[in-house]
Design a protein around this motif. Structure first.
Motif, PDB file in Angstrom:
ATOM      1  N   ARG A 105      47.176   7.621   3.964  1.00 49.36           N
ATOM      2  CA  ARG A 105      45.850   7.189   4.427  1.00 49.36           C
ATOM      3  C   ARG A 105      45.096   8.426   4.900  1.00 49.36           C
ATOM      4  O   ARG A 105      45.613   9.221   5.694  1.00 49.36           O
ATOM      5  N   VAL A 106      43.864   8.578   4.415  1.00 50.06           N
ATOM      6  CA  VAL A 106      43.118   9.801   4.721  1.00 50.06           C
ATOM      7  C   VAL A 106      41.656   9.497   5.018  1.00 50.06           C
ATOM      8  O   VAL A 106      41.105   8.486   4.576  1.00 50.06           O
ATOM      9  N   ALA A 107      41.053  10.405   5.780  1.00 48.25           N
ATOM     10  CA  ALA A 107      39.606  10.392   6.009  1.00 48.25           C
ATOM     11  C   ALA A 107      39.022  11.615   5.328  1.00 48.25           C
ATOM     12  O   ALA A 107      39.651  12.672   5.280  1.00 48.25           O
ATOM     13  N   SER A 108      37.807  11.490   4.791  1.00 48.09           N
ATOM     14  CA  SER A 108      37.182  12.602   4.083  1.00 48.09           C
ATOM     15  C   SER A 108      35.669  12.460   4.144  1.00 48.09           C
ATOM     16  O   SER A 108      35.146  11.487   4.682  1.00 48.09           O
ATOM     17  N   ASN A 109      34.975  13.433   3.561  1.00 53.29           N
ATOM     18  CA  ASN A 109      33.514  13.343   3.479  1.00 53.29           C
ATOM     19  C   ASN A 109      33.071  12.763   2.135  1.00 53.29           C
ATOM     20  O   ASN A 109      31.979  13.037   1.651  1.00 53.29           O
ATOM     21  N   GLY A 110      33.924  11.928   1.540  1.00 47.31           N
ATOM     22  CA  GLY A 110      33.578  11.283   0.279  1.00 47.31           C
ATOM     23  C   GLY A 110      32.405  10.325   0.420  1.00 47.31           C
ATOM     24  O   GLY A 110      32.078   9.859   1.516  1.00 47.31           O
ATOM     25  N   ASN A 111      31.778  10.010  -0.714  1.00 48.95           N
ATOM     26  CA  ASN A 111      30.584   9.146  -0.737  1.00 48.95           C
ATOM     27  C   ASN A 111      30.950   7.674  -0.599  1.00 48.95           C
ATOM     28  O   ASN A 111      32.113   7.310  -0.490  1.00 48.95           O
ATOM     29  N   HIS A 112      29.887   6.833  -0.620  1.00 47.78           N
ATOM     30  CA  HIS A 112      30.082   5.385  -0.674  1.00 47.78           C
ATOM     31  C   HIS A 112      30.435   5.023  -2.115  1.00 47.78           C
ATOM     32  O   HIS A 112      29.565   4.712  -2.940  1.00 47.78           O
ATOM     33  N   ALA A 113      31.708   5.063  -2.442  1.00 45.38           N
ATOM     34  CA  ALA A 113      32.162   4.771  -3.804  1.00 45.38           C
ATOM     35  C   ALA A 113      33.582   4.225  -3.741  1.00 45.38           C
ATOM     36  O   ALA A 113      34.340   4.535  -2.815  1.00 45.38           O
ATOM     37  N   GLU A 114      33.935   3.412  -4.711  1.00 44.13           N
ATOM     38  CA  GLU A 114      35.261   2.793  -4.700  1.00 44.13           C
ATOM     39  C   GLU A 114      36.375   3.816  -4.871  1.00 44.13           C
ATOM     40  O   GLU A 114      37.488   3.620  -4.382  1.00 44.13           O
ATOM     41  N   TYR A 115      36.083   4.910  -5.566  1.00 44.17           N
ATOM     42  CA  TYR A 115      37.028   6.022  -5.678  1.00 44.17           C
ATOM     43  C   TYR A 115      36.249   7.316  -5.476  1.00 44.17           C
ATOM     44  O   TYR A 115      35.122   7.453  -5.971  1.00 44.17           O
ATOM     45  N   VAL A 116      36.845   8.250  -4.753  1.00 44.01           N
ATOM     46  CA  VAL A 116      36.191   9.547  -4.543  1.00 44.01           C
ATOM     47  C   VAL A 116      37.199  10.667  -4.798  1.00 44.01           C
ATOM     48  O   VAL A 116      38.383  10.526  -4.495  1.00 44.01           O
ATOM     49  N   LEU A 117      36.696  11.751  -5.372  1.00 46.26           N
ATOM     50  CA  LEU A 117      37.508  12.948  -5.597  1.00 46.26           C
ATOM     51  C   LEU A 117      37.036  13.997  -4.600  1.00 46.26           C
ATOM     52  O   LEU A 117      35.870  14.388  -4.616  1.00 46.26           O
ATOM     53  N   VAL A 155      10.119  19.355 -12.673  1.00 43.00           N
ATOM     54  CA  VAL A 155      10.005  18.588 -11.422  1.00 43.00           C
ATOM     55  C   VAL A 155      10.485  17.158 -11.623  1.00 43.00           C
ATOM     56  O   VAL A 155      11.284  16.625 -10.840  1.00 43.00           O
ATOM     57  N   PHE A 156      10.008  16.497 -12.686  1.00 43.35           N
ATOM     58  CA  PHE A 156      10.397  15.109 -12.934  1.00 43.35           C
ATOM     59  C   PHE A 156      11.885  14.998 -13.254  1.00 43.35           C
ATOM     60  O   PHE A 156      12.530  14.013 -12.896  1.00 43.35           O
ATOM     61  N   ASN A 157      12.437  16.011 -13.911  1.00 42.49           N
ATOM     62  CA  ASN A 157      13.869  15.999 -14.194  1.00 42.49           C
ATOM     63  C   ASN A 157      14.672  16.061 -12.899  1.00 42.49           C
ATOM     64  O   ASN A 157      15.670  15.355 -12.731  1.00 42.49           O
ATOM     65  N   LYS A 158      14.212  16.895 -11.970  1.00 45.52           N
ATOM     66  CA  LYS A 158      14.908  17.022 -10.686  1.00 45.52           C
ATOM     67  C   LYS A 158      14.851  15.714  -9.919  1.00 45.52           C
ATOM     68  O   LYS A 158      15.859  15.272  -9.340  1.00 45.52           O
ATOM     69  N   LEU A 159      13.685  15.083  -9.911  1.00 42.44           N
ATOM     70  CA  LEU A 159      13.542  13.815  -9.196  1.00 42.44           C
ATOM     71  C   LEU A 159      14.307  12.689  -9.898  1.00 42.44           C
ATOM     72  O   LEU A 159      14.631  11.678  -9.276  1.00 42.44           O
ATOM     73  N   GLY A 160      14.586  12.870 -11.172  1.00 44.25           N
ATOM     74  CA  GLY A 160      15.304  11.845 -11.922  1.00 44.25           C
ATOM     75  C   GLY A 160      16.801  11.864 -11.692  1.00 44.25           C
ATOM     76  O   GLY A 160      17.517  10.975 -12.168  1.00 44.25           O
ATOM     77  N   GLN A 161      17.289  12.866 -10.963  1.00 49.14           N
ATOM     78  CA  GLN A 161      18.719  12.946 -10.695  1.00 49.14           C
ATOM     79  C   GLN A 161      19.038  12.197  -9.398  1.00 49.14           C
ATOM     80  O   GLN A 161      18.570  12.573  -8.330  1.00 49.14           O
ATOM     81  N   PRO A 162      19.812  11.127  -9.472  1.00 49.53           N
ATOM     82  CA  PRO A 162      20.075  10.316  -8.281  1.00 49.53           C
ATOM     83  C   PRO A 162      20.932  11.053  -7.265  1.00 49.53           C
ATOM     84  O   PRO A 162      21.677  11.978  -7.606  1.00 49.53           O
ATOM     85  N   LEU A 163      20.814  10.627  -6.041  1.00 41.91           N
ATOM     86  CA  LEU A 163      21.549  11.242  -4.947  1.00 41.91           C
ATOM     87  C   LEU A 163      22.649  10.295  -4.486  1.00 41.91           C
ATOM     88  O   LEU A 163      22.371   9.157  -4.103  1.00 41.91           O
ATOM     89  N   PRO A 164      23.911  10.722  -4.543  1.00 42.54           N
ATOM     90  CA  PRO A 164      24.980   9.860  -4.018  1.00 42.54           C
ATOM     91  C   PRO A 164      24.881   9.787  -2.498  1.00 42.54           C
ATOM     92  O   PRO A 164      24.693  10.814  -1.839  1.00 42.54           O
ATOM     93  N   LEU A 165      24.984   8.603  -1.939  1.00 43.62           N
ATOM     94  CA  LEU A 165      24.860   8.432  -0.500  1.00 43.62           C
ATOM     95  C   LEU A 165      26.230   8.358   0.166  1.00 43.62           C
ATOM     96  O   LEU A 165      27.211   7.951  -0.450  1.00 43.62           O
ATOM     97  N   GLY A 166      26.255   8.724   1.442  1.00 46.24           N
ATOM     98  CA  GLY A 166      27.464   8.581   2.239  1.00 46.24           C
ATOM     99  C   GLY A 166      28.296   9.840   2.330  1.00 46.24           C
ATOM    100  O   GLY A 166      28.361  10.620   1.372  1.00 46.24           O
TER     101      GLY A 166
END
Length: 706
Positions: A116-128, A83-94
């Motif tokens: 120029r593209v739109a995607s469902n990428g996260n709040h990050a400077e680079y997204v794959l 349980v604690f391991n699961k909660l310890g995994q951060p969630l990327p937002l956006g």
């Protein structure tokens, strides 16, 4: 690069420094210019992260039951660790990203560098992002406007499920970001639109867009208003985009509808539904799934296999294109929805007051000035001259929950941990004092200090990475299986014969304390025995990657091999023939309900029952051994019973499947030399036996292992 994440354990929203993703097949790498903060969805995630354990449990009662079941079978401590391991995994937002393509993966032809593209990428400077979740932006659409693409697609998918016709009256309940976009798209579709929201500013914006918008807080009865507006007929349909725990919304939505009306749920509300509300007028109710057809489909999203347009007109990618086209031609105007524009570094101006924010659409602006790197230094350490310096490739749940805690107890020297996205490896590097986080595992192979590489990736990558590691003259440990095909195995054998580097596979069960105790009790006289090993493996949905024969190889190759090795360890002999039968009249190549019969050189007979249709409340693993009028029974790696043995009748311990002992012996062998922890010949024999099991199922006969 910088990325916004949510810490689910302590509730902090963090701007994390992580390595830039490395482009891979079927994907494009995007340099972000703008992202849109979805306040409704992201507020729920942030509030969940900030909740205490009891509040989290109340929000997920189904997970609580799973935890209690696991306590019964595995014990309290292993369950709490999980349980604690699961909660310890951060969630990327956006999930609303706009930017420029800077790299294109193999198999991608519809995008080029500079698009120029739109995607469902996260709040990050680079997204794959996989290609089917990316859409080109028309020239006359700004990056800010394009940031609304995914939000617009969520609303559009709700509309497509409702199937409105020109002139119908549709109610939108909740005029937040998705609700306002949905209402405007309905208006463009020729519908009469009524919108309800308790926020006067959102009601004002809706009215400015020509929508009949009402604030119920001012005293209006929503149901009666709709009845009056439609001259007693009722609304043709209702789209719910609100977020509320109340059950009133679903009841009122049904009451607003005419006979045979339709209700579509896009938001999150209480769903204690009154049968009478829906029964009397035969109202239909459907929940909308995100952006459209293809969402959460592994074949479509991650493998890039499109649905034929003649059969599925509107996929999620085509919905992206449709929203961008609506912005381009002016039928959807999103500019009035932008409340604030915030530089990425000031992200807390948005996330710090989400609970009270009146913002509708917040835009994060990116201005990357630093050159992106694939490796980020986390902890400063020196490894010069050390032996047993480890590089880990793969930062999934198993690495986090099992491997790293074992290595921490051993004070192992870990110089690198690699993950494809960079976030999970960075999180684990910080938690376990690992020197570097990287998205380019080949840096590990060329590093002079690293002499032991641990591979914990998806199964289809194992053989290739093992071969690359061997060719780099480094010792390699790979989580099972070693390979998915005979051709891959043959290549590994040839490379091993050429270089004689150490190769180990994660057959940890033979290292479990109870397994060692059983082996000692049985003796080393090589006498034949009967073994019955049962894995109550539990059900896994068919769309999970392990079932994919190209990626996971199926659960027999990927998991049952554990017990082939364990039986070999007890037998002290090699498998010479295999026969497997599966449940069902027409057995297929891929199964997770099967019995495997093993014949050994020394006459030992072993049966492995690998079942996925049992109760999770029952022990997950059980081994019975019958030899020389003696019997051993091991129950779930917690209890051992002996019958017919002098001076031994039972033993018990905390659940221990041998991971710690396995890595202890592996690192010791790497530092001091000596025999490999599992003879290479036994690893090969086990792998061949697992291949033979699949072949036996297909051909319906015994298969010799040569």
């Amino acid at each position: 690069m910088k990325q916004i994440i949510q810490d689910l354990k302590n509730g902090d929203t963090i701007l994390e420094e992580v390595p830039v993703p490395v482009v891979k097949s079927g994907c494009v790498l995007i340099k972000t210019s703008k992202t849109l903060v979805s306040l409704g969805t992201e507020r729920m995630l942030v509030e969940f992260g900030k909740a205490n354990f009891l509040q989290k449990a109340k929000q997920q009662p189904d997970k609580v039951k799973m935890v209690l079941d696991k306590v019964k079978t595995d014990g309290l401590k292993p369950t709490l660790n999980a349980v604690f391991n699961k909660l310890g995994q951060p969630l990327p937002l956006g999930y609303c990203n706009v930017g420029e393509v800077v790299a294109v993966g193999k198999g991608v032809s519809e995008f080029k560098i500079g698009d120029r593209v739109a995607s469902n990428g996260n709040h990050a400077e680079y997204v794959l992002v996989p290609k089917n979740l990316v859409a080109k932006i028309p020239d006359n659409v700004t990056d800010e406007e394009a940031a609304f693409t995914v939000i617009g697609s969520i609303g559009l998918q709700g509309i497509r499920l409702l199937k409105p016709t020109f002139g119908e009256t549709i109610v939108v309940v909740g005029l937040g970001l998705i609700g306002l976009v949905t209402a405007e798209l309905l208006k463009a579709n020729g519908c009469n639109v009524i919108g309800f929201d308790y926020d006067s500013e959102k009601v004002k914006i809706a009215k400015e867009k020509g929508i009949t918008a009402i604030n119920p807080a001012e005293g209006t009865d929503q149901v009666k208003f709709v009845e009056t507006f439609t001259k007693g007929i009722g609304a043709d349909g209702v789209i719910i985009t609100a977020s509320s725990k109340s059950n009133d919304i679903i009841a009122q939505s049904a009451q607003m509808c005419r006979k045979l009306g339709r209700v579509i749920l896009v938001g999150v509300i209480g769903l204690d539904i009154s049968r009478a509300d829906f029964y009397n007028k035969e109202i239909s109710f459907q929940v909308s799934c995100s952006y459209g057809p293809g969402r959460y489909d592994e074949e479509y999203e991650n493998k890039g296999i499109d649905y034929p347009i003649g059969y599925v007109r509107w996929t999620e990618k085509r919905n992206f294109d449709a929203v961008l086209n609506a912005i381009s031609n002016g039928s959807l105007d999103v500019k009035p929805l932008i409340t604030e524009r915030i530089p990425l570094g000031d992200y807390n101006k948005i996330y710090g007051n989400m609970g009270t924010s009146k913002s509708i659409a917040s835009i994060l602006e990116y201005n990357q000035t630093e050159k992106p790197v694939s490796t980020v230094a986390i902890h400063k350490k020196s490894f010069e001259g050390n032996k047993g310096v480890i590089g880990i490739v793969g930062a999934g749940n198993f690495t986090s929950a099992t491997i790293l805690p074992s290595l921490k107890k051993l004070n192992a020297d870990i110089k690198y941990i690699a993950s494809s996205g960079g976030l999970s490896s960075t999180t684990m590097a910080k938690q376990y004092q690992i020197a570097n986080s990287t998205t380019n595992y080949k840096e590990i192979l060329t590093d002079a200090d690293t002499d032991l590489v641990l591979i914990t990736t998806k199964h289809n990558m194992h053989a290739t990475m093992v071969l690359e590691t061997m060719k780099a003259n480094k010792s390699v440990f790979v989580e099972k299986p070693l390979a998915l095909t005979k051709e891959e195995l043959d290549e590994i054998i040839a490379e091993y014969n050429k270089r004689k580097v150490n190769v180990a596979v994660g057959f940890n069960r033979r290292f479990a304390p109870l397994a060692k105790q059983m082996k000692k009790a049985l003796g080393n006289d090589n006498a034949p025995m009967n073994i019955i090993a049962t894995m109550n493996a539990g059900f896994i949905p068919t769309d999970v990657w392990v079932h994919d024969m190209e990626i996971g190889g199926g659960r027999i190759l990927g998991e049952a091999c554990h017990y082939i090795d364990l039986c070999t360890y007890f037998a002290g002999s090699k498998v010479v023939a295999v026969c497997m039968n599966s449940m069902g009249i027409n057995p297929e190549e891929n199964t997770d309900n099967a019995s495997i019969l093993l014949k050994y050189e020394n006459g030992t007979n072993a049966v492995i029952n690998y079942f996925a249709n049992g109760s999770k409340a029952y022990s997950k693993e059980r081994v019975e051994i019958f030899s020389q009028e003696r019997t051993l029974i091991m129950d779930n790696w917690r209890k051992l019973y002996g019958y017919g043995f002098k001076g031994f009748s039972k033993s018990s311990s905390k659940q221990d499947k041998g991971h710690f002992n396995q890595f202890d012996e592996l690192i010791s062998q790497q530092k001091k030399g000596g025999n490999p922890i599992i003879p290479f010949e036994e690893i090969v024999n086990t792998t061949k036996a697992s291949f033979a099991a699949i072949e036996s199922l297909k051909e319906g006969k015994w298969i010799e292992v040569k």
